[in-house]
Design an enzyme around this catalytic site. Sequence first.
Site, PDB file in Angstrom:
ATOM      1  N   ARG A  62       0.840  -1.199   0.000  1.00 12.09           N
ATOM      2  CA  ARG A  62       0.000   0.000   0.000  1.00 12.09           C
ATOM      3  C   ARG A  62       0.875   1.250   0.000  1.00 12.09           C
ATOM      4  O   ARG A  62       1.826   1.343   0.762  1.00 12.09           O
ATOM      5  CB  ARG A  62      -0.891   0.008   1.240  1.00 12.09           C
ATOM      6  CG  ARG A  62      -1.721   1.273   1.376  1.00 12.09           C
ATOM      7  CD  ARG A  62      -2.594   1.235   2.589  1.00 12.09           C
ATOM      8  NE  ARG A  62      -3.683   0.288   2.407  1.00 12.09           N
ATOM      9  CZ  ARG A  62      -4.644   0.108   3.301  1.00 12.09           C
ATOM     10  NH1 ARG A  62      -4.615   0.775   4.427  1.00 12.09           N
ATOM     11  NH2 ARG A  62      -5.606  -0.745   3.081  1.00 12.09           N
ATOM     12  N   LYS A  76       7.321  -2.705  -3.429  1.00  9.66           N
ATOM     13  CA  LYS A  76       8.275  -2.097  -2.510  1.00  9.66           C
ATOM     14  C   LYS A  76       9.592  -2.847  -2.445  1.00  9.66           C
ATOM     15  O   LYS A  76      10.512  -2.398  -1.782  1.00  9.66           O
ATOM     16  CB  LYS A  76       7.673  -2.047  -1.107  1.00  9.66           C
ATOM     17  CG  LYS A  76       6.467  -1.167  -1.092  1.00  9.66           C
ATOM     18  CD  LYS A  76       5.910  -0.980   0.275  1.00  9.66           C
ATOM     19  CE  LYS A  76       4.561  -0.337   0.162  1.00  9.66           C
ATOM     20  NZ  LYS A  76       3.920  -0.123   1.423  1.00  9.66           N
ATOM     21  N   GLY A  90       9.238   4.852   3.406  1.00 10.29           N
ATOM     22  CA  GLY A  90       9.485   6.288   3.434  1.00 10.29           C
ATOM     23  C   GLY A  90       8.828   6.927   2.233  1.00 10.29           C
ATOM     24  O   GLY A  90       7.819   6.463   1.740  1.00 10.29           O
ATOM     25  N   ASP A 209      -1.682  -1.354  11.503  1.00  9.20           N
ATOM     26  CA  ASP A 209      -1.230  -0.045  11.057  1.00  9.20           C
ATOM     27  C   ASP A 209      -2.105   0.415   9.897  1.00  9.20           C
ATOM     28  O   ASP A 209      -2.359  -0.347   8.976  1.00  9.20           O
ATOM     29  CB  ASP A 209       0.239  -0.139  10.620  1.00  9.20           C
ATOM     30  CG  ASP A 209       0.750   1.178  10.094  1.00  9.20           C
ATOM     31  OD1 ASP A 209       1.546   1.151   9.154  1.00  9.20           O
ATOM     32  OD2 ASP A 209       0.345   2.216  10.637  1.00  9.20           O
ATOM     33  N   SER A 212      -0.423   0.554   6.224  1.00 13.61           N
ATOM     34  CA  SER A 212       0.009  -0.667   5.529  1.00 13.61           C
ATOM     35  C   SER A 212      -1.232  -1.451   5.183  1.00 13.61           C
ATOM     36  O   SER A 212      -2.212  -1.446   5.933  1.00 13.61           O
ATOM     37  CB  SER A 212       0.881  -1.541   6.409  1.00 13.61           C
ATOM     38  OG  SER A 212       1.809  -0.791   7.099  1.00 13.61           O
TER      39      SER A 212
END
Lengths: 277, 142
Positions: A62, A76, A90, A209, A212
């Site tokens: 995400r 990622k 980041g 979280d 995410s």
Amino acid sequence: MALSNVVETPASGFNFENVSRNVALKGLLEGGHTKAPKPMKTGTTIAGLVCKDGVVLGADTRATSGEVVADKMCAKIHYISPNMYCCGAGTAADTEKTTDLLSSNLTIFSMNSGRNPRVVMAVNILQDMLFRYRGQIGASLILGGVDCTGNHLYTVGPYGSIDNVPYLAMGSGDLAALGILEDRFKPNMELEEAKELVRDAIHSGIMSDLASGNNIDICVITKQGVDYIRPYQESEYKDKRQRRYKYRPGTTSILTEKIVPLELEVVQETVQRMDTA
Amino acid sequence: MNTRGLRSQLKDSVPVTGMGPQVGAYGVQDTLRSGFSSVKNELLPSHALELSEKNFQLNQDKMNFSTLRNIQGLHAPLKLQMEYRAARQIQRLPFLQSSHLALDTLKGNDESISFEDILNDPAQSEMMGEPHIMVEYKLGMM
């Protein structure tokens, strides 16, 4: 266009001419109703661990921009070299550009020397680059790879700090993921067990979280090669579109139709032979 | 590539001055070339990295040369600087793009890629300096 007040060629690299203008603009925008656009962050859960045969890296997919999910299938885990992959958390642009630069530098090096680069070399290059820019490049990276000296897992922070550890989690969901890793990590784990552990760690990061979510990607690096499993697990909350959003042909009705033929007459004809011997 | 300069060599790095007004002849502010001066714009850098990036290459070179001098003696940096000076003179006229091939090879920049090669490439600059003014400035006639 030629400017008469330029006496030297401009320096290459970063250009700070617009910084004071941006600061002034921000003051104007925030006071009004518009807001400055926020950069896309990969507020993330990324994790990695060293197992018996190699290194396992995992990440969610995400990417958020403020409070909106900007990308549901963001990649990622970036390629660095045939034996090294890097997860980045980041600012999305910073992690991509930094890992691209690192990958290019290592490719040049391996072409020059004929060797596969070592993980410590990549970590040192990253550390120099990030420290030079004093943390303005917001990239927290987990670098994992297998080289002639063994299996390595390093973390590089945005200010250039590095750490060499057997298991690791970074990003906004790192506390949740680290809890799972601390509980169940054992040195020299088997490959399947390691994959399950990384999957569980990322899953707990996704559950705990907000930044995410969506799918889980896993990348397994061993001496024999790399297995990049994307997605390793799809999220159960995939949305199913209720209808198709494409317009059928004939949705817009035709009111009138007028055809004008273009009359062309042959004025000149030349034949040029092509030599296709 | 950056070398891990020894901490003791930091004393040789270029001191951080202000941005400074562009001084022309007679040490007075050069309004013709750099426009009206504003104290705020010139004394304070607008970005945290502006000063450190301006002098980064110079600082690196100084640290590398002083480390080399301590290890190998004075002749090593002298020889290298002589070669750099020679390579720096192989260039086209100021308003044309030169490739800096010899200088890059000497410095090792041909084996690495950094932001200097991607961002703000002078070869792709949309603005050109006026040729006569640039040559006069380079020759010190202006």
